[in-house]
Structure formats: C-alpha cells, structure tokens
Design a protein around this motif. Structure first.
Motif, PDB file in Angstrom:
ATOM      1  N   ASN A   1      32.741  47.729  50.011  1.00 25.59           N
ATOM      2  CA  ASN A   1      32.369  48.678  48.961  1.00 25.59           C
ATOM      3  C   ASN A   1      33.268  48.545  47.734  1.00 25.59           C
ATOM      4  O   ASN A   1      33.509  49.514  47.005  1.00 25.59           O
ATOM      5  CB  ASN A   1      32.432  50.103  49.513  1.00 25.59           C
ATOM      6  N   ALA A   2      33.727  47.333  47.509  1.00 26.63           N
ATOM      7  CA  ALA A   2      34.649  47.096  46.403  1.00 26.63           C
ATOM      8  C   ALA A   2      33.942  47.083  45.062  1.00 26.63           C
ATOM      9  O   ALA A   2      32.789  46.674  44.942  1.00 26.63           O
ATOM     10  CB  ALA A   2      35.364  45.764  46.607  1.00 26.63           C
ATOM     11  N   VAL A   3      34.669  47.497  44.043  1.00 29.13           N
ATOM     12  CA  VAL A   3      34.266  47.285  42.660  1.00 29.13           C
ATOM     13  C   VAL A   3      34.706  45.887  42.233  1.00 29.13           C
ATOM     14  O   VAL A   3      33.962  45.161  41.588  1.00 29.13           O
ATOM     15  CB  VAL A   3      34.897  48.339  41.736  1.00 29.13           C
ATOM     16  N   ALA A   4      35.931  45.500  42.631  1.00 23.46           N
ATOM     17  CA  ALA A   4      36.447  44.178  42.294  1.00 23.46           C
ATOM     18  C   ALA A   4      37.653  43.883  43.164  1.00 23.46           C
ATOM     19  O   ALA A   4      38.411  44.785  43.546  1.00 23.46           O
ATOM     20  CB  ALA A   4      36.832  44.090  40.819  1.00 23.46           C
ATOM     21  N   ASN A   5      37.848  42.609  43.484  1.00 23.95           N
ATOM     22  CA  ASN A   5      39.069  42.136  44.116  1.00 23.95           C
ATOM     23  C   ASN A   5      40.053  41.840  42.996  1.00 23.95           C
ATOM     24  O   ASN A   5      39.760  41.067  42.086  1.00 23.95           O
ATOM     25  CB  ASN A   5      38.781  40.885  44.950  1.00 23.95           C
ATOM     26  N   LEU A   6      41.245  42.443  43.034  1.00 22.69           N
ATOM     27  CA  LEU A   6      42.118  42.432  41.860  1.00 22.69           C
ATOM     28  C   LEU A   6      43.194  41.358  41.881  1.00 22.69           C
ATOM     29  O   LEU A   6      43.537  40.815  40.829  1.00 22.69           O
ATOM     30  CB  LEU A   6      42.767  43.811  41.696  1.00 22.69           C
ATOM     31  N   GLY A   7      43.773  41.064  43.032  1.00 19.59           N
ATOM     32  CA  GLY A   7      44.853  40.085  43.009  1.00 19.59           C
ATOM     33  C   GLY A   7      45.376  39.735  44.379  1.00 19.59           C
ATOM     34  O   GLY A   7      44.983  40.318  45.405  1.00 19.59           O
ATOM     35  N   TYR A   8      46.305  38.749  44.388  1.00 22.71           N
ATOM     36  CA  TYR A   8      46.898  38.225  45.622  1.00 22.71           C
ATOM     37  C   TYR A   8      48.405  38.077  45.428  1.00 22.71           C
ATOM     38  O   TYR A   8      48.890  37.905  44.302  1.00 22.71           O
ATOM     39  CB  TYR A   8      46.344  36.840  45.969  1.00 22.71           C
TER      40      TYR A   8
END
Length: 345
Positions: free
Chosen positions: A82-89
């Motif tokens: 249900n993500a809006v966006a994957n932001l970082g690692y």
C-alpha cells in the motif's frame, strides 16, 4: 469469513515488529535469462561460467541485483503493498554470491515510524535480511517507504527515525571466497581499465540510453513478485499512470554503466539510494557515474570502487547538473545510488 489480505497500512506497523515474509523462492537460470532480456547487461562474471572460474569462482553467479530484487519482492506484500513510493536504501550488504539453485527467504524488522503532516500516510523504515534455506545470511538492507493510512483517524505513533551509517565501511566488505583477479582477461571483459585507472572525483558518462516500455516493466515486477499496487493498478494513483518499479531503474542504470565500468564486476554493498523522481513508461533513461572513493582490500588482486550511479530521464546525462540552485534534485533525476563494486587491481 474474510480470507484475503489487503496488506499492511501505516497504522498497522509497530516499532520492533518482525515480519516473516511468505513464499521462499529457489532461483534458477531462468532469472538470469529474463534479467538479460529486460536489461542490456554484459558484465562478464555473471555471463560466463568459464570467465567466473578463471576468476576463482565455482561458476557464474547471478547478478547481485537479481538476488536483491527477489528478496525485495518477498517483502512487498507485508511492507509496501500500500505504498505511495519507495523512498530510499541504506546499509545494504551482499554477503555472498547467489547461484542458480539457491533458495532465498526474507524477514524484516520495523526500525522507524513517522506519520506525515498530511495525516494520510507515513514513512516506515525496515531492516530486511535474506537467508538461504539453511538460514545463512545472503544479504541485508534498510529501506524506507511511504505507506498510506487505511483509517485517517488512527493516532500517529511516536516518531522514530533510525540513525543509519552514511556508507558501508570498506574494511567490512564481503569479498567472495576464492575470488582471484590475477589472471583476469581484460579483452574478454570488454575494457582495459583496472582499479588504478580510476580517480576519485572522476565522472563517466555512460553514453547509451534505453527507453522503458510498459511491457518490460510489467514483466520485471512480476518476475520479482513485486505486488505493490502502484505498479499494477492505475486506480491507486491520482494521475492514473502506473509507476515504474524503482528497482527496474536501478538494474537498467547498472546495465548502462557497463560502458566505462565494464570491470566493476561485483556489487558488494549499497551505501545509499534515492528515487528522486517518478518514472513512467515512455521515459528514456540515461546514466552517469562518479568515483566517490577507492579502497584496497585484503585480497591483493581485488580493489573496491565507491561509485555514485545517477539515472536521468529524457535527455543526455551530461546535459544538466544533479541538483538545482536550491539544492534539490533536478527534475530529470530518477535515481541517485551510492554503491561499492569490486574491480581488478
């Protein structure tokens, strides 16, 4: 009785929560073949058993990002469906090569939570670990993702943002057992450049580009069993467009980096990564790299390069700066990835 699973929303996560992800997966030569069909990859070690054996490995391992995508895909139903966006690692470590026939399993621990000011979503930080069937670690990483709320009235949790290392220390990089570049064939690898030929601060325009097609993206997300709805269901996005999986951009940019970095054969860590802008079908991806650091390793035949890999869209990579006047990413920047790779000394 309700049997389906809509995935976790932001208010479902708890600090310290441990999630065991479903569906262990045995990887095969099929993943290698499909990876080569999706991305213009040409690195010699994962392409040739004979070349890999000449470098001291038992056979050609799968590209490191194949293992990462498979393990990442395991986490999606529980973390980012249900993500809006994957932001970082951050703090991503590749602990040993993955070979066809190996099994990959994954677990995650919630290490940070912060509700957004709009009250409609929040950021979840998780530390994920992939293991083989015997439980031996294969890779680990931290990522943070923006997740929708189901109940907008659900109370916000105490905000906790984990402190993460800026980079994986060079002395802790996992060098594959047996790796030996003393007899490395630069002619077969495709370029003559070794560790000593690169300088800190050097920038490399990878020149080539690739236009992303909707079919490629759909095949990739299904191959990696990524169930995040923003990649499949246009009704989940206000703009009505499917968002290209960020890992698809990473693999595409890594493949493009062959031109100028053909001998940066093995990824051993990802220090940081940011998906700076959305990517859609029809966008053309260009890439450039910067050498951020160099390190010797305990293996006298192997050096490590710390590389910044930048993917941009719809114009040549050298046509504009990474950031604008206010310090924000230029709107054409898709990906800013900081990683360590092994190269002959």
């Amino acid at each position: 009785m309700e049997k389906t699973n809509a995935g976790n929303f932001f208010e479902d996560f708890r600090l310290g929560q441990v999630l065991t992800h479903a569906a262990p997966r045995t990887v095969t030569e099929g993943e290698r073949a499909m990876n080569a069909a999706l991305y213009p990859t040409r690195f010699a070690i994962p392409s040739s058993d004979a070349f890999a054996r000449a470098c001291g490995l038992p056979r050609a391992p799968l590209e490191e990002l194949i293992g990462f995508h498979v393990a990442f895909g395991k986490t999606v139903p529980d973390i980012s469906r249900n993500a809006v966006a994957n932001l970082g690692y951050a703090e991503c470590r590749f602990l040993r090569p993955v070979y066809p026939g190996d099994e990959i399993r994954a677990t995650s621990e919630v290490i940070g939570l912060r509700q957004n000011s709009n009250g409609r979503s929040g950021v979840v930080w998780v530390r994920s670990t992939a293991t083989d069937a015997a439980g031996a670690p294969v890779m680990s990483w931290v990522r943070w993702v923006m997740v929708r709320k189901r109940d907008l009235d659900a109370p916000a949790p105490e905000a906790v943002a984990p402190k993460l290392d800026a980079a994986v220390a060079a002395e802790t990089l996992a060098i594959p057992g047996g790796l030996d570049f003393s007899g490395y064939d630069f002619g077969l690898a495709g370029e003559p450049w070794r560790w000593g030929d690169y300088a800190v601060g050097e920038k490399i325009d990878h020149v080539d580009a690739s236009t992303i097609q909707e079919t490629e993206h759909m095949l990739a997300t299904r191959l990696w069993q990524n169930t995040s709805q923003v990649h499949f269901n246009v009704t989940t996005r206000e703009d009505g467009k499917l968002l290209i999986y960020g890992g698809h951009v990473i693999s595409l940019a890594r493949a493009l980096s062959f031109n100028g970095l053909a001998n940066a054969q093995i990824i051993v860590a990802i220090n940081a990564g940011t998906h700076a802008a959305p990517c859609y079908a029809g966008d053309t991806v260009f890439a450039w790299s910067e050498v951020l650091d160099k390190a010797e390793t305990a293996n006298p035949t192997v050096g490590a390069l710390r590389l910044r890999l930048v993917a941009v869209k719809n114009r040549p990579a050298s046509a504009f700066p990474l950031r604008g006047a206010e310090g924000k990413y230029a709107p054409e920047v898709l990906l800013d990835l900081d990683y360590w790779a092994l190269i002959p000394r």
